[in-house]
Design a protein around this motif. Structure first.
Motif, short mmCIF file in Angstrom:
data_model
loop_
_atom_site.label_atom_id
_atom_site.label_comp_id
_atom_site.label_asym_id
_atom_site.label_seq_id
_atom_site.Cartn_x
_atom_site.Cartn_y
_atom_site.Cartn_z
N ASP A 156 0.83 -1.21 0.00
CA ASP A 156 0.00 0.00 0.00
C ASP A 156 0.87 1.25 0.00
O ASP A 156 0.54 2.27 0.61
N TRP A 157 1.97 1.19 -0.74
CA TRP A 157 2.93 2.28 -0.81
C TRP A 157 2.37 3.46 -1.61
O TRP A 157 1.59 3.26 -2.55
N ARG A 158 2.76 4.66 -1.26
CA ARG A 158 2.39 5.87 -2.00
C ARG A 158 3.62 6.75 -2.17
O ARG A 158 4.42 6.91 -1.22
N LEU A 189 -1.09 21.92 -4.20
CA LEU A 189 -2.37 22.38 -4.75
C LEU A 189 -3.52 22.20 -3.75
O LEU A 189 -4.69 22.27 -4.14
N ASP A 190 -3.16 21.95 -2.50
CA ASP A 190 -4.16 21.79 -1.44
C ASP A 190 -5.15 20.67 -1.78
O ASP A 190 -6.36 20.83 -1.67
N LEU A 191 -4.59 19.53 -2.20
CA LEU A 191 -5.40 18.36 -2.53
C LEU A 191 -4.99 17.18 -1.66
O LEU A 191 -3.88 17.16 -1.12
N THR A 192 -5.88 16.22 -1.54
CA THR A 192 -5.58 14.95 -0.88
C THR A 192 -6.16 13.85 -1.76
O THR A 192 -7.01 14.11 -2.62
N PRO A 193 -5.75 12.60 -1.56
CA PRO A 193 -6.36 11.52 -2.33
C PRO A 193 -7.88 11.48 -2.18
O PRO A 193 -8.59 11.12 -3.13
N GLY A 217 -8.92 2.98 -4.54
CA GLY A 217 -8.21 3.34 -3.33
C GLY A 217 -6.73 3.57 -3.51
O GLY A 217 -5.96 3.49 -2.55
N ARG A 218 -6.32 3.88 -4.75
CA ARG A 218 -4.91 4.09 -5.02
C ARG A 218 -4.67 5.52 -5.50
O ARG A 218 -5.56 6.14 -6.09
N CYS A 219 -3.46 6.00 -5.28
CA CYS A 219 -3.07 7.32 -5.78
C CYS A 219 -1.57 7.31 -6.02
O CYS A 219 -0.79 7.07 -5.09
N TYR A 220 -1.16 7.54 -7.26
CA TYR A 220 0.26 7.55 -7.60
C TYR A 220 0.81 8.96 -7.79
O TYR A 220 1.95 9.12 -8.21
N LEU A 221 0.01 9.96 -7.49
CA LEU A 221 0.49 11.33 -7.53
C LEU A 221 1.27 11.61 -6.24
O LEU A 221 0.80 11.30 -5.15
N PRO A 222 2.47 12.18 -6.35
CA PRO A 222 3.27 12.43 -5.14
C PRO A 222 2.53 13.29 -4.12
O PRO A 222 1.83 14.25 -4.48
N VAL A 223 2.71 12.96 -2.87
CA VAL A 223 2.10 13.73 -1.79
C VAL A 223 2.50 15.20 -1.89
O VAL A 223 1.68 16.10 -1.66
N ALA A 224 3.75 15.47 -2.25
CA ALA A 224 4.22 16.85 -2.35
C ALA A 224 3.46 17.61 -3.43
O ALA A 224 3.16 18.80 -3.26
N TRP A 225 3.16 16.95 -4.55
CA TRP A 225 2.38 17.61 -5.61
C TRP A 225 0.98 17.96 -5.11
O TRP A 225 0.47 19.04 -5.37
#
Length: 290
Positions: free
Chosen positions: A98-100, A174-178, A162-170
Motif C-alpha cells: 500500500d505504498w504511495r 495544490l491543497d489536494l488529498t487523495p 483506493g490508489r493514488c500515484y500522484l506524489p504527496v508533495a504535488w
C-alpha cells in the motif's frame, strides 16, 4: 499493434515476455487479462507465489503455468539479466505494501520498477548488449514515459480502487488529498497535475527515441510506433485538461495506423534526428545501478 512490426522471432519473444508481465499484474491486482481491479486481501501471499514461480522459471524448472514457462524460455534464449525481473516484482511489492509516492523521485522510482525495467528487458530481447548502459537508459526512459501516461490516464480509476500515484508533495502544493482528488471542485487543479504528468512523459518519450539507433530496423519501427501511439494517451490528457477523466482515453485505430506509417519514415532518418551519442538530458531521473 506495434508488436506486429517486429521480425517474427522478436515478435514471439516479446509476446512471451508480455504474457509474463500481464500474468504477474493479474495476480497482483486480482484481474483477468487486465480487466477491472478487484479487492485483494492476500497481497503478500500473491506476491510470494509470483516470486516463487518466477524464480523457478528463471532456473528452467517447469511451473505448470504457460506464462511463466514462456518467460523462462525467453529469458534464457536472450540472456536477459534476471535483475530486471526481480526489479519488476519489487514494483508489485510496493503496491502490496500500500505504498504511495511522497516525492517526484519516488514516483519515477516506482515507474522504473513497473515499466522501466520492462523496457530494459525488451531492449536486450531486441539484441542490445546487456552491458550497453547508454541504450538501456533510453529503453528505461520509454518505460517511464509509458507508465507516466498510464498514471495520468488512470487517476480516476486508481482513485476508485483506493490508489493514488500522484506524489504527496504535488498534492500538497495544490491543497489536494487523495480523498478530494476526484471532487468537482478539484478538477481544475487535477487538470494541472494531468498536464504535469503528460509533460514529463513527453520528455522521457523524446529521450527514448535516441536509443532506436542501436536496434535493428524492424525493431526500431515497432518502438517508434509504440512511442507515438502511447504518447498520444499523455498528449490527450493534456489536451482535455480537467475533462480528461470523464471517459477513458484510448488511441483510435486510425491514429495507430498513422503512427505505424510515420514511424516507418522515422526509421530511415533516426540516426540523424536522434543521434545515439547525444547526451541524455541532465534533468531526467537516473535508473538504479546494477
Amino acid at each position: 499493434m506495434a508488436s506486429k512490426l517486429f521480425a517474427p522471432e522478436t515478435r514471439e519473444r516479446a509476446w512471451l515476455l508480455y504474457a509474463w508481465c500481464r500474468k504477474c499484474d493479474d495476480i497482483a491486482d486480482g484481474q483477468d487479462h487486465g480487466g477491472a481491479l478487484s479487492v485483494v486481501t492476500d497481497a503478500q501471499a500473491r506476491l510470494s507465489d509470483m516470486r516463487g514461480l518466477t524464480d523457478r522459471a528463471l532456473r528452467g524448472e517447469p511451473t505448470g503455468d504457460p506464462a511463466f514457462d514462456g518467460f523462462g524460455l525467453v529469458m534464457r534464449e536472450c540472456a536477459i539479466p534476471a535483475r530486471y525481473a526481480h526489479d519488476l516484482i519489487d514494483g508489485f511489492a510496493l503496491d502490496a505494501a500500500d505504498w504511495r509516492p511522497r516525492t517526484e523521485d519516488d514516483l519515477l522510482r516506482y515507474c522504473y520498477h513497473v515499466a522501466g525495467a520492462v523496457g530494459c528487458m525488451m531492449a536486450v530481447l531486441m539484441g542490445v548488449d546487456p552491458a550497453d548502459e547508454a541504450t538501456l537508459d533510453r529503453a528505461c526512459d520509454l518505460g517511464l514515459a509509458f507508465q507516466l501516461a498510464n498514471i495520468a490516464r488512470d487517476i480516476g480509476e486508481d482513485a476508485a480502487a483506493g490508489r493514488c500515484y500522484l506524489p504527496v508533495a504535488w498534492l500538497a502544493d495544490l491543497d489536494l488529498t487523495p480523498a478530494t482528488l476526484m471532487t468537482p471542485a478539484a478538477r481544475p487543479r487535477l487538470g494541472i497535475l494531468g498536464r504535469r504528468l503528460a509533460s514529463m512523459a513527453a520528455q522521457y518519450e523524446e529521450s527514448a527515441r535516441h536509443g532506436t539507433g542501436a536496434l535493428p530496423a524492424r525493431s526500431a519501427w515497432a518502438v517508434l510506433a509504440a512511442a507515438g501511439i502511447y504518447g498520444d494517451i499523455a498528449r490527450e490528457v493534456a489536451r482535455r485538461g480537467e475533462d480528461a477523466w470523464d471517459r477513458r482515453i484510448v488511441t483510435p485505430k486510425r491514429d495507430k495506423l498513422g503512427w505505424v506509417a510515420r514511424a516507418g519514415w522515422q526509421v530511415i532518418g533516426r540516426g540523424r534526428r536522434w543521434p545515439a551519442g547525444a547526451a541524455r538530458p541532465a534533468q531526467l531521473w537516473v535508473r538504479p545501478a546494477a
